[in-house]
Motif scaffolding. Structure first.
Motif, mmCIF file in Angstrom:
data_model
loop_
_atom_site.group_PDB
_atom_site.id
_atom_site.type_symbol
_atom_site.label_atom_id
_atom_site.label_comp_id
_atom_site.label_asym_id
_atom_site.label_seq_id
_atom_site.Cartn_x
_atom_site.Cartn_y
_atom_site.Cartn_z
ATOM 1 N N SER A 81 -0.095 7.442 7.841
ATOM 2 C CA SER A 81 -0.320 6.097 8.511
ATOM 3 C C SER A 81 -0.027 5.128 7.520
ATOM 4 N N ILE A 82 0.707 4.212 7.923
ATOM 5 C CA ILE A 82 1.324 2.998 7.011
ATOM 6 C C ILE A 82 0.803 1.809 7.601
ATOM 7 N N ALA A 83 0.362 0.811 6.965
ATOM 8 C CA ALA A 83 -0.227 -0.775 7.640
ATOM 9 C C ALA A 83 0.471 -1.706 6.641
ATOM 10 N N THR A 84 0.601 -2.721 7.220
ATOM 11 C CA THR A 84 1.163 -3.908 6.536
ATOM 12 C C THR A 84 0.006 -5.008 6.975
ATOM 13 N N ARG A 85 -0.492 -5.872 6.163
ATOM 14 C CA ARG A 85 -1.491 -6.897 6.819
ATOM 15 C C ARG A 85 -1.049 -8.367 6.551
ATOM 16 N N ASN A 86 -0.110 -8.214 5.500
ATOM 17 C CA ASN A 86 0.521 -9.759 4.709
ATOM 18 C C ASN A 86 1.840 -9.695 4.431
ATOM 19 N N LEU A 87 2.499 -10.506 5.052
ATOM 20 C CA LEU A 87 4.118 -10.845 4.617
ATOM 21 C C LEU A 87 4.035 -12.262 4.145
ATOM 22 N N ALA A 88 4.400 -12.405 2.911
ATOM 23 C CA ALA A 88 4.427 -13.813 2.487
ATOM 24 C C ALA A 88 5.518 -14.141 1.509
ATOM 25 N N GLY A 89 6.350 -15.043 1.483
ATOM 26 C CA GLY A 89 7.232 -15.224 0.466
ATOM 27 C C GLY A 89 8.197 -14.464 0.270
ATOM 28 N N GLY A 90 8.589 -13.648 1.555
ATOM 29 C CA GLY A 90 9.557 -12.671 1.548
ATOM 30 C C GLY A 90 9.253 -11.247 1.121
ATOM 31 N N PHE A 91 7.737 -10.952 0.701
ATOM 32 C CA PHE A 91 7.634 -9.816 0.182
ATOM 33 C C PHE A 91 6.382 -9.185 1.317
ATOM 34 N N LEU A 92 6.182 -7.848 1.398
ATOM 35 C CA LEU A 92 4.923 -7.324 1.959
ATOM 36 C C LEU A 92 4.472 -6.435 1.366
ATOM 37 N N GLU A 93 3.275 -5.960 1.785
ATOM 38 C CA GLU A 93 2.773 -4.518 1.377
ATOM 39 C C GLU A 93 2.674 -3.676 2.319
ATOM 40 N N GLU A 94 2.738 -2.503 1.759
ATOM 41 C CA GLU A 94 2.680 -1.395 2.875
ATOM 42 C C GLU A 94 1.565 -0.327 2.063
ATOM 43 N N ASP A 95 0.417 -0.266 2.930
ATOM 44 C CA ASP A 95 -0.638 0.686 2.492
ATOM 45 C C ASP A 95 -0.593 2.055 3.364
ATOM 46 N N ALA A 96 -0.502 3.101 2.781
ATOM 47 C CA ALA A 96 -0.153 4.595 3.314
ATOM 48 C C ALA A 96 -1.520 5.164 3.264
ATOM 49 N N GLU A 97 -1.861 6.045 4.194
ATOM 50 C CA GLU A 97 -2.690 7.162 3.725
ATOM 51 C C GLU A 97 -2.004 8.468 4.499
ATOM 52 N N VAL A 98 -2.057 9.790 3.929
ATOM 53 C CA VAL A 98 -1.673 11.157 4.159
ATOM 54 C C VAL A 98 -2.885 11.879 4.247
ATOM 55 N N TRP A 99 -2.863 12.432 5.435
ATOM 56 C CA TRP A 99 -4.121 13.330 5.760
ATOM 57 C C TRP A 99 -3.319 14.839 6.142
ATOM 58 N N ASP A 100 -4.126 15.793 5.778
ATOM 59 C CA ASP A 100 -3.725 17.220 5.954
ATOM 60 C C ASP A 100 -4.392 17.842 7.253
ATOM 61 N N SER A 101 -3.807 19.229 7.702
ATOM 62 C CA SER A 101 -4.304 19.952 8.725
ATOM 63 C C SER A 101 -5.765 20.051 8.684
#
Length: 286
Positions: free
Chosen positions: A249-269
Motif C-alpha cells: 500500500s502506497i500513499a502520497t499526502r503532499n505534492l509541493a514544488g514539483g516533489f511528492l512523498e510516497e509512504d509504503a507499507e508491505v504486509w505478508d500473508s
C-alpha cells in the motif's frame, strides 16, 4: 503429476530465481563488487530503483558481518543503465547486534568517465534474533481478492521495451486505485496491489527492497503523467516475511514544488507489517 502440483514444483526458490541471478554481485576485491545490471528490470531505459536497492543491499550483506538489512537509505544521483557496474562498500561501524555500512554504485558515461549512480547508508542485523513482541495500531490494507484485481496483462498491449520489469513481477492492482488507467484518476494519491515475483519465488528481506518501489507511481492517481524519478528512498525491514504474496500500500499526502512523498507499507500473508518505506520523488507539472 496434477497441474497444480507441477506448477508448485516449478516455482523458483530463494537463492535460485531470476531475481537472485540478476542481483548477484561478484567480489573483485575486499569491498569491491562487479555486476551487470539486467535490462529485465527497466522502465523505458531506466533501471528500477528498487532493483538497484536490492543490488546494493546484496553487496552490503556480503561485506558486513550481519545478514539482513534493517534500514537502507539511498540517494539516487544519476539514472542507471543496463550494463556493467561496480559497487564499492565500506564498513562504517560493526557492533554486536547491528552493523552499519555504506555503498555506492558506479558506471561509465558516454565520455568514458566514471559516474556515481546511487549512494546508500544502511544498518544490518539478524532478523531471526528479534523478539516476537508487537504493539501496533497499523492494520493491513483492504485489497480485494487477487482474482478481483488487475495486472499489466489485463490492459492494452504495452509498447515494446516500455516496461520490462512488468514481465518479472506478479502485480495485481486494487481496482480502486486504477482510475488513472481509465483516464479518470481519483486524485487521492493511493496505490495498492498484491505483489510477488513472476517465477513464484517467495519474498525475503532483499526482495522487499524491490517491493517498496515496484508499483505504478501514486502521481498517476493524482492526474500526472510521465516519469517520476526517485530522489531519496529509505526502507525499513521489520521482520522476515511468511511465504505467499505480499500486499503493498502506497500513499502520497503532499505534492509541493514539483516533489511528492510516497509512504509504503508491505504486509505478508500472516498479516504482519514486514517492511515500510518513504521516498521523495520529482514530478513533472504542466
Amino acid at each position: 503429476m496434477p497441474e497444480a502440483a507441477s506448477a508448485a514444483a516449478m516455482r523458483a526458490t530463494i537463492g535460485d530465481s531470476e531475481f537472485d541471478r540478476d542481483t548477484a554481485v561478484t567480489r573483485r576485491a575486499p569491498g569491491v563488487y562487479d555486476i551487470d545490471l539486467s535490462a529485465g528490470w527497466t522502465i523505458i531505459n531506466a533501471v528500477n530503483g528498487g532493483y538497484l536497492l536490492a543490488v546494493l543491499g546484496r553487496a552490503l550483506g556480503d561485506a558486513l558481518p550481519h545478514p539482513d538489512p534493517f534500514t537502507v537509505s539511498a540517494h539516487y544521483l544519476t539514472a542507471s543503465r543496463p550494463g556493467p557496474a561496480v559497487v564499492r562498500t565500506e564498513a562504517v561501524r560493526t557492533g554486536r547486534t547491528l552493523s552499519t555500512g555504506q555503498a555506492s554504485l558506479f558506471q561509465y558515461d558516454d565520455e568514458g568517465d566514471e559516474v556515481e549512480r546511487i549512494r546508500v547508508l544502511a544498518s544490518y542485523g539478524d532478523l531471526d534474533t528479534l523478539p516476537d513482541d508487537v504493539r501496533t495500531s497499523a492494520t493491513p490494507p483492504a485489497i480485494p481478492p487477487m482474482d478481483q484485481c488487475f495486472g499489466p496483462q489485463d490492459g492494452p498491449a504495452p509498447v515494446d521495451g516500455s516496461s520490462a520489469i512488468a514481465d518479472r513481477l506478479m502485480l495485481k492492482l486494487d481496482p480502486a486505485t486504477l482510475g488513472w488507467a481509465l483516464g479518470q484518476p481519483s486524485g487521492r494519491g493511493e496505490m495498492r496491489a498484491w505483489f510477488g515475483l513472476a517465477d513464484g519465488r517467495d519474498a525475503d528481506p532483499l526482495s522487499m527492497l524491490l517491493a517498496v518501489d515496484a508499483l505504478p507511481p501514486t502521481a498517476f492517481e493524482l492526474g500526472l503523467k510521465g516519469w517520476v524519478p526517485t530522489v531519496e528512498l529509505t526502507a525499513h525491514v521489520r521482520c522476515r516475511p511468511a511465504p505467499g504474496p505480499l500486499r503493498v500500500s502506497i500513499a502520497t499526502r503532499n505534492l509541493a514544488g514539483g516533489f511528492l512523498e510516497e509512504d509504503a507499507e508491505v504486509w505478508d500473508s500472516a498479516d504482519r507489517l514486514v517492511a515500510q518505506s518513504r521516498q521523495l520523488a520529482r514530478v513533472r507539472l504542466g
